[in-house]
Design an enzyme around this catalytic site. Structure first.
Site, PDB file in Angstrom:
ATOM      1  N   THR A 182       0.829  -1.204   0.000  1.00  0.00           N
ATOM      2  CA  THR A 182       0.000   0.000   0.000  1.00  0.00           C
ATOM      3  C   THR A 182       0.862   1.252   0.000  1.00  0.00           C
ATOM      4  O   THR A 182       1.922   1.260   0.628  1.00  0.00           O
ATOM      5  CB  THR A 182      -0.814   0.030   1.319  1.00  0.00           C
ATOM      6  OG1 THR A 182      -1.649  -1.104   1.325  1.00  0.00           O
ATOM      7  CG2 THR A 182      -1.616   1.291   1.486  1.00  0.00           C
ATOM      8  N   THR A 218       1.294  -0.115   6.478  1.00  0.00           N
ATOM      9  CA  THR A 218       1.275  -0.997   5.320  1.00  0.00           C
ATOM     10  C   THR A 218       1.526  -2.408   5.813  1.00  0.00           C
ATOM     11  O   THR A 218       2.057  -2.612   6.893  1.00  0.00           O
ATOM     12  CB  THR A 218       2.350  -0.574   4.290  1.00  0.00           C
ATOM     13  OG1 THR A 218       2.298  -1.476   3.181  1.00  0.00           O
ATOM     14  CG2 THR A 218       3.749  -0.609   4.880  1.00  0.00           C
ATOM     15  N   GLY A 219       1.135  -3.379   5.007  1.00  0.00           N
ATOM     16  CA  GLY A 219       1.336  -4.756   5.414  1.00  0.00           C
ATOM     17  C   GLY A 219       0.014  -5.475   5.581  1.00  0.00           C
ATOM     18  O   GLY A 219      -1.022  -4.998   5.098  1.00  0.00           O
ATOM     19  N   GLY A 250      -3.271  -6.231   6.455  1.00  0.00           N
ATOM     20  CA  GLY A 250      -4.282  -5.355   7.041  1.00  0.00           C
ATOM     21  C   GLY A 250      -4.927  -5.911   8.292  1.00  0.00           C
ATOM     22  O   GLY A 250      -5.181  -5.180   9.260  1.00  0.00           O
ATOM     23  N   ASP A 300      -6.881  -2.752   6.170  1.00  0.00           N
ATOM     24  CA  ASP A 300      -6.754  -1.653   7.141  1.00  0.00           C
ATOM     25  C   ASP A 300      -6.795  -0.268   6.501  1.00  0.00           C
ATOM     26  O   ASP A 300      -7.140   0.721   7.161  1.00  0.00           O
ATOM     27  CB  ASP A 300      -5.410  -1.780   7.881  1.00  0.00           C
ATOM     28  CG  ASP A 300      -4.242  -1.701   6.898  1.00  0.00           C
ATOM     29  OD1 ASP A 300      -4.220  -2.508   5.931  1.00  0.00           O
ATOM     30  OD2 ASP A 300      -3.367  -0.830   7.055  1.00  0.00           O
TER      31      ASP A 300
HETATM   32  N1  ASP Z   1      -2.478  -3.027   4.058  1.00  0.00           N
HETATM   33  C1  ASP Z   1      -2.973  -3.544   2.801  1.00  0.00           C
HETATM   34  C2  ASP Z   1      -4.141  -4.423   3.051  1.00  0.00           C
HETATM   35  O1  ASP Z   1      -4.111  -5.226   3.963  1.00  0.00           O
HETATM   36  C3  ASP Z   1      -1.968  -4.312   2.054  1.00  0.00           C
HETATM   37  C4  ASP Z   1      -0.700  -3.614   1.760  1.00  0.00           C
HETATM   38  O2  ASP Z   1      -0.137  -2.869   2.560  1.00  0.00           O
HETATM   39  O3  ASP Z   1      -0.227  -3.827   0.674  1.00  0.00           O
HETATM   40  O4  ASP Z   1      -5.080  -4.354   2.284  1.00  0.00           O
END
Ligand code: ASP
Length: 325
Positions: free
Chosen positions: A186, A237-238, A240, A217
């Site tokens: 993200t 990020t990461g 969610g 998230d």
């Molecule tokens: N945070 C995002 C999600 O869980 C994924 C990402 O950071 O790429 O949708």
């Protein structure tokens, strides 16, 4: 991912994350002396190009909300990006659904989730914030609102790269989160202008091959993004689900309200996330944060997370420290 890496100008390790508090902005594109040093931070290496745009908008308009909106629009438009925007990887039904959020430091916020076909979900989130009495619109209602507002809505079609990846995935149809690759990338951006106004934005196509209807998230205020003018801002990020469980961005801002430095607050959020999530070896998550004194921080569960920092005349990529090595 590799083409985005071409944006990388410099990589430095985080050593001191403290910027001088007061400075004169004259001669720097900003034309007044100020108590606040403008600062833009955003997640991952695609943040460099996004920061570039955000800074340009901030310099020309002085509007931090437009800066964080237009900054991440660069990533939403980047056809090589498989994690943000309509060219992103689809869900397990082969459909791209997008999540986005925008927030001002005065508490104004707008978000969209599970929305299809909208070219710039971040602009739709801003419309929700500015043109409706609501905070979040989802799915078909959000898409209809985009049409009403005259935003670009495109025919539903996977990008060639996304289609190829989807076909490959379908052979096994197995969903397993993988850390630090294109399905957890993200863009979250937080920024401060010369008057100390803060804003943040966050936009994503979410996890690759997620269940249809899954929302992460990013459009959840307090999880993927939180901004409070009195204190500072944070974004995530990461994975969610792991971030929602600890209300990560809100937690960081609240810790900063209690006097924690942004770096320590990000570390505490990661500690909390690790405590509340099983199978942590398979989970990557990272946070970035800033406070009104121009201090900032970043921290992630595993190595590999980085973020872009734009200050006066310098836009660089910084490797985040992480809990596990
Ligand atoms: N945070 C995002 C999600 O869980 C994924 C990402 O950071 O790429 O949708």
């Amino acid at each position: 991912m590799s083409s985005r890496r071409e944006f990388v100008k410099k990589t430095i390790l985080t050593s001191s994350l403290i910027l001088p508090f007061k400075f004169s902005a004259s001669g720097n594109g900003f034309d007044k002396t100020t108590d606040f040093q403008p600062l833009i931070l955003s997640t991952w290496n695609h943040g460099l190009a996004a920061n570039e745009k955000a800074w340009e908008v901030l310099e020309s308009s002085g509007d931090i909300v437009s800066a964080v909106e237009q900054g991440v629009m660069v990533t939403e438009s980047d056809l090589s990006n498989l994690t943000v925007g309509l060219q992103g990887l689809p869900d397990r039904e082969g459909i791209v659904t997008l999540d986005a959020a925008i927030m001002r430091g005065d508490g104004g916020c707008g978000t969209v989730s599970f929305v299809r076909q909208v070219m710039h979900p971040i602009s739709l989130a801003r419309k929700v914030m500015e043109e409706t009495p609501h905070v979040m619109l989802s799915g078909e209602g959000a898409r209809q609102f985009a049409i009403e507002q005259g935003l670009e809505v495109l025919p539903e079609k996977l990008s060639p790269e996304a289609e190829k990846a989807y076909k490959e995935w379908k052979q096994k149809s197995e969903y397993k989160p993988i850390i630090n690759i294109e399905n957890h990338d993200t863009i979250g951006m937080i920024g401060m202008d010369t008057s100390g106004k803060l804003a943040g934005s966050c936009t994503t196509s979410g996890l690759a091959f997620k269940m249809h209807g899954r929302v992460g998230d990013s459009p959840i205020i307090g999880a993927g993004l939180f901004v409070d003018e009195e204190v500072g801002a944070a974004t995530a990020t990461g994975l969610g689900e792991s971030i929602i469980r600890i209300c990560g961005s809100f937690l960081i801002v609240e810790l900063m309200r209690q006097g924690w430095e942004p770096q320590k607050a990000c570390e505490e959020a990661v500690k909390r996330l690790i405590a509340k999530n099983k199978n942590i070896e398979d989970i990557q998550a990272g946070f970035i944060a800033m406070n009104k004194d121009g201090e900032y921080g970043a921290y992630s569960v595993h190595p590999g997370f980085n973020f872009a920092r734009h200050t006066k005349g310098e836009n660089i990529l910084i490797d985040s420290k992480s809990k596990f090595k």
